[in-house]
Write an enzyme that holds these catalytic residues in place. Structure first.
Site, PDB file in Angstrom:
ATOM      1  N   ARG A  27      -6.280  -1.867   8.509  1.00 44.84           N
ATOM      2  CA  ARG A  27      -6.478  -3.322   8.318  1.00 44.84           C
ATOM      3  C   ARG A  27      -6.551  -4.057   9.658  1.00 44.84           C
ATOM      4  O   ARG A  27      -7.460  -3.820  10.420  1.00 44.84           O
ATOM      5  CB  ARG A  27      -5.382  -3.883   7.421  1.00 44.84           C
ATOM      6  CG  ARG A  27      -5.602  -3.507   5.965  1.00 44.84           C
ATOM      7  CD  ARG A  27      -4.645  -4.236   5.091  1.00 44.84           C
ATOM      8  NE  ARG A  27      -3.300  -4.121   5.613  1.00 44.84           N
ATOM      9  CZ  ARG A  27      -2.261  -4.788   5.175  1.00 44.84           C
ATOM     10  NH1 ARG A  27      -2.409  -5.651   4.204  1.00 44.84           N
ATOM     11  NH2 ARG A  27      -1.075  -4.607   5.679  1.00 44.84           N
ATOM     12  N   ASP A  31       5.686  -5.420   5.799  1.00 46.10           N
ATOM     13  CA  ASP A  31       6.245  -6.753   6.077  1.00 46.10           C
ATOM     14  C   ASP A  31       6.265  -7.660   4.855  1.00 46.10           C
ATOM     15  O   ASP A  31       7.235  -8.374   4.621  1.00 46.10           O
ATOM     16  CB  ASP A  31       5.377  -7.456   7.141  1.00 46.10           C
ATOM     17  CG  ASP A  31       5.813  -7.082   8.545  1.00 46.10           C
ATOM     18  OD1 ASP A  31       6.920  -6.541   8.704  1.00 46.10           O
ATOM     19  OD2 ASP A  31       5.026  -7.331   9.481  1.00 46.10           O
ATOM     20  N   THR A  88       4.299   2.218   5.622  1.00 43.60           N
ATOM     21  CA  THR A  88       2.889   1.819   5.707  1.00 43.60           C
ATOM     22  C   THR A  88       2.161   2.753   6.669  1.00 43.60           C
ATOM     23  O   THR A  88       2.713   3.113   7.713  1.00 43.60           O
ATOM     24  CB  THR A  88       2.711   0.351   6.172  1.00 43.60           C
ATOM     25  OG1 THR A  88       1.330   0.132   6.493  1.00 43.60           O
ATOM     26  CG2 THR A  88       3.537   0.000   7.387  1.00 43.60           C
ATOM     27  N   ASP A 105       2.173  -1.121  11.508  1.00 42.64           N
ATOM     28  CA  ASP A 105       2.147  -2.514  11.998  1.00 42.64           C
ATOM     29  C   ASP A 105       3.414  -3.300  11.656  1.00 42.64           C
ATOM     30  O   ASP A 105       3.347  -4.487  11.368  1.00 42.64           O
ATOM     31  CB  ASP A 105       0.901  -3.231  11.449  1.00 42.64           C
ATOM     32  CG  ASP A 105       0.892  -3.295   9.938  1.00 42.64           C
ATOM     33  OD1 ASP A 105       1.694  -2.592   9.290  1.00 42.64           O
ATOM     34  OD2 ASP A 105       0.072  -4.059   9.386  1.00 42.64           O
ATOM     35  N   ASP A 163      -0.176   1.889   8.433  1.00 44.91           N
ATOM     36  CA  ASP A 163      -0.758   1.065   9.506  1.00 44.91           C
ATOM     37  C   ASP A 163       0.095   0.988  10.772  1.00 44.91           C
ATOM     38  O   ASP A 163      -0.402   0.533  11.808  1.00 44.91           O
ATOM     39  CB  ASP A 163      -1.004  -0.362   9.008  1.00 44.91           C
ATOM     40  CG  ASP A 163      -1.966  -0.412   7.838  1.00 44.91           C
ATOM     41  OD1 ASP A 163      -2.675   0.582   7.621  1.00 44.91           O
ATOM     42  OD2 ASP A 163      -2.000  -1.446   7.146  1.00 44.91           O
ATOM     43  N   SER A 178       6.383  -6.867   1.720  1.00 38.14           N
ATOM     44  CA  SER A 178       7.437  -6.409   0.799  1.00 38.14           C
ATOM     45  C   SER A 178       8.808  -6.854   1.294  1.00 38.14           C
ATOM     46  O   SER A 178       9.688  -7.197   0.496  1.00 38.14           O
ATOM     47  CB  SER A 178       7.394  -4.886   0.681  1.00 38.14           C
ATOM     48  OG  SER A 178       6.105  -4.484   0.282  1.00 38.14           O
ATOM     49  N   GLY A 181       0.831  -1.213   0.000  1.00 38.57           N
ATOM     50  CA  GLY A 181       0.000   0.000   0.000  1.00 38.57           C
ATOM     51  C   GLY A 181       0.863   1.260   0.000  1.00 38.57           C
ATOM     52  O   GLY A 181       1.932   1.269   0.597  1.00 38.57           O
ATOM     53  N   MET A 206      -8.654   3.608   8.806  1.00 36.51           N
ATOM     54  CA  MET A 206      -7.881   2.515   8.186  1.00 36.51           C
ATOM     55  C   MET A 206      -6.973   1.825   9.188  1.00 36.51           C
ATOM     56  O   MET A 206      -6.843   2.243  10.343  1.00 36.51           O
ATOM     57  CB  MET A 206      -7.082   3.068   7.027  1.00 36.51           C
ATOM     58  CG  MET A 206      -7.896   3.145   5.751  1.00 36.51           C
ATOM     59  SD  MET A 206      -6.836   3.510   4.357  1.00 36.51           S
ATOM     60  CE  MET A 206      -7.857   2.900   3.040  1.00 36.51           C
ATOM     61  N   ARG A 238       0.703  -4.765  -5.670  1.00 32.17           N
ATOM     62  CA  ARG A 238       0.937  -6.066  -5.048  1.00 32.17           C
ATOM     63  C   ARG A 238       1.271  -7.004  -6.209  1.00 32.17           C
ATOM     64  O   ARG A 238       0.813  -6.804  -7.323  1.00 32.17           O
ATOM     65  CB  ARG A 238      -0.300  -6.538  -4.300  1.00 32.17           C
ATOM     66  CG  ARG A 238      -0.833  -5.416  -3.399  1.00 32.17           C
ATOM     67  CD  ARG A 238      -1.427  -5.873  -2.101  1.00 32.17           C
ATOM     68  NE  ARG A 238      -2.062  -4.746  -1.442  1.00 32.17           N
ATOM     69  CZ  ARG A 238      -1.612  -4.158  -0.326  1.00 32.17           C
ATOM     70  NH1 ARG A 238      -0.520  -4.585   0.267  1.00 32.17           N
ATOM     71  NH2 ARG A 238      -2.255  -3.148   0.208  1.00 32.17           N
TER      72      ARG A 238
HETATM   73  P1  ATP Z   1       1.126  -2.913   3.437  1.00 32.04           P
HETATM   74  O1  ATP Z   1       1.375  -3.053   4.908  1.00 32.04           O
HETATM   75  O2  ATP Z   1       0.998  -1.518   3.029  1.00 32.04           O
HETATM   76  O3  ATP Z   1       0.033  -3.776   2.927  1.00 32.04           O
HETATM   77  P2  ATP Z   1       3.010  -4.908   2.554  1.00 32.04           P
HETATM   78  O4  ATP Z   1       4.369  -4.798   1.980  1.00 32.04           O
HETATM   79  O5  ATP Z   1       2.896  -5.693   3.830  1.00 32.04           O
HETATM   80  O6  ATP Z   1       2.473  -3.430   2.699  1.00 32.04           O
HETATM   81  P3  ATP Z   1       1.778  -7.008   1.002  1.00 32.04           P
HETATM   82  O7  ATP Z   1       0.644  -6.964   0.053  1.00 32.04           O
HETATM   83  O8  ATP Z   1       1.729  -7.956   2.134  1.00 32.04           O
HETATM   84  O9  ATP Z   1       2.003  -5.508   1.484  1.00 32.04           O
HETATM   85  O10 ATP Z   1       3.123  -7.356   0.185  1.00 32.04           O
HETATM   86  C1  ATP Z   1       3.511  -6.584  -0.934  1.00 32.04           C
HETATM   87  C2  ATP Z   1       4.129  -7.484  -1.956  1.00 32.04           C
HETATM   88  O11 ATP Z   1       5.311  -8.111  -1.424  1.00 32.04           O
HETATM   89  C3  ATP Z   1       3.268  -8.654  -2.424  1.00 32.04           C
HETATM   90  O12 ATP Z   1       2.328  -8.291  -3.396  1.00 32.04           O
HETATM   91  C4  ATP Z   1       4.315  -9.595  -2.976  1.00 32.04           C
HETATM   92  O13 ATP Z   1       4.743  -9.167  -4.231  1.00 32.04           O
HETATM   93  C5  ATP Z   1       5.472  -9.412  -2.000  1.00 32.04           C
HETATM   94  N1  ATP Z   1       5.406 -10.446  -0.956  1.00 32.04           N
HETATM   95  C6  ATP Z   1       4.600 -10.485   0.124  1.00 32.04           C
HETATM   96  N2  ATP Z   1       4.792 -11.611   0.849  1.00 32.04           N
HETATM   97  C7  ATP Z   1       5.763 -12.306   0.200  1.00 32.04           C
HETATM   98  C8  ATP Z   1       6.407 -13.570   0.436  1.00 32.04           C
HETATM   99  N3  ATP Z   1       6.099 -14.336   1.491  1.00 32.04           N
HETATM  100  N4  ATP Z   1       7.348 -13.951  -0.452  1.00 32.04           N
HETATM  101  C9  ATP Z   1       7.658 -13.201  -1.511  1.00 32.04           C
HETATM  102  N5  ATP Z   1       7.088 -12.007  -1.788  1.00 32.04           N
HETATM  103  C10 ATP Z   1       6.151 -11.565  -0.950  1.00 32.04           C
END
Ligand code: ATP
Length: 324
Positions: free
Chosen positions: A175, A107, A129, A133, A131, A109, A15, A173, A76
């Site tokens: 999540r 996390d 993020t 979190d 969040d 990412s 995000g 927001m 994503r």
């Molecule tokens: P936010 O907290 O804003 O949602 P985020 O980085 O946690 O950010 P995610 O949708 O969980 O958001 O992850 C972003 C991208 O990171 C995913 O779309 C994917 O491409 C990659 N990713 C997430 N988990 C994994 C994993 N276990 N292994 C490899 N790539 C991953």
């Protein structure tokens, strides 16, 4: 002596969050001033897999520090969860001579970055993020702006809610994380803060409270509802039916993601962007930049991802103590 890292890449993933642009700017300009080539990767891991990679110069990050969103776009990328694509992504980094990658995101990412580190690509993650979190850090890029946006919006709703002697259910927001709700709960003086980390789903208690507070002359009743708790519209209808007090639900939504970043988000994101590049220059292979106990620090990705955190219990109880 030949320096190890010559070219670095930067991407934003997950995000978006206000302040990501400040981090990108800091990565690019710190890298350039250290004599590195800097490449921007568009749309997170999607852009990496599609080789949507552009050369960044100092001008390419002009006029962005005050802008919300991310000039590199974000997405994503489900493919990145599969080993064959992780292999491909590492290959593409090598093909483009990217020997250090800065990943700005949450996390998930960082988990993606970790798969690249296992394939020999040096990576540094920056927590981005709204969040808040991410366990290893007390600060994440975008939270400060998002919580201020939510707070200002709730102030506005409170004015009209008081005029009409209404109950307001306001969904913010976050999540599964209740940090925005908790901060707003205190900053806006809400009567209830419903966060998935603590809420026991005892709606009858809330209803009884509203009836009690009305009796002692309260003109409004503000319930800040975290996204993870959800069902704000349904809750408003049930409360109105049970209390007879007009009740409206407002879901603030994506307004919390946008807007010009606060001074804190601009400054901390700049510090984190610069630190990420400094770490790569110093030979880091898999680190996460964090802000802990008032200092910018860094952790091994593995360690960072194994950490857990919870909302501050004192803060949660304080919110209720102050909402008399
Ligand atoms: P936010 O907290 O804003 O949602 P985020 O980085 O946690 O950010 P995610 O949708 O969980 O958001 O992850 C972003 C991208 O990171 C995913 O779309 C994917 O491409 C990659 N990713 C997430 N988990 C994994 C994993 N276990 N292994 C490899 N790539 C991953």
């Amino acid at each position: 002596m030949e320096r190890k890292v010559k070219t670095i890449g930067v991407l934003t993933s997950g995000g978006d969050a206000p302040g990501m642009n400040a981090a990108i700017r800091a990565v690019v300009r710190t890298g350039l001033s250290a004599g590195l080539r800097v490449k921007g990767i568009l749309r997170g891991y999607n852009g990496l897999l599609e080789e949507d990679i552009i050369d960044m110069d100092s001008k390419s990050v002009s006029e962005i520090i005050q802008r919300g969103g991310t000039i590199l776009y974000t997405a994503r990328c489900l493919e990145m969860m599969k080993e064959e694509y992780q292999d491909k992504a590492a290959e593409i980094c090598r093909k483009h001579s990217i020997d250090g990658l800065v990943v700005i995101g949450g996390d998930g990412s960082f988990r993606g970055a970790q798969t690249l580190a296992k394939r020999g690509i040096n990576v540094v993650g920056i927590p981005g993020t709204i969040d808040l979190d991410i366990a290893c850090t007390d600060y994440t890029i975008g939270f400060d702006t998002a919580v201020n946006t939510a707070m200002e919006t709730i102030d506005r709703i409170r004015d009209t809610s008081t005029s009409h002697e209404r109950c307001s259910v306001i969904e913010v927001m976050g999540r599964h994380a209740g940090y925005i709700a908790l901060w707003c709960g205190i900053a806006n003086g809400a009567e209830e803060i419903l966060i998935s980390e603590r809420y026991d789903y005892d709606e009858q208690r809330i209803i009884n409270n509203i009836i009690e507070k009305r009796k002692i002359g309260k003109k409004h009743y503000i319930i800040v509802n975290a996204e993870g708790v959800g069902d704000s519209n349904g809750m408003a209808k049930r409360i109105e039916a049970a209390t007879g007090m007009e009740t409206r639900a407002t879901i603030i939504g994506h307004a919390q993601r946008g807007g010009s970043p606060t001074a804190r988000d601009r400054l901390y994101a700049s510090m984190m962007g610069a630190k990420a590049v400094d770490l790569l220059l110093a030979g880091a292979t898999q680190r996460i930049v964090a802000y802990k106990n008032g200092k910018f620090v860094d952790y091994d990705i593995e360690e960072a991802l194994s950490m857990t955190k919870d909302v501050d219990q004192y803060m949660y109880e304080l919110a209720y103590r102050l909402a008399r």
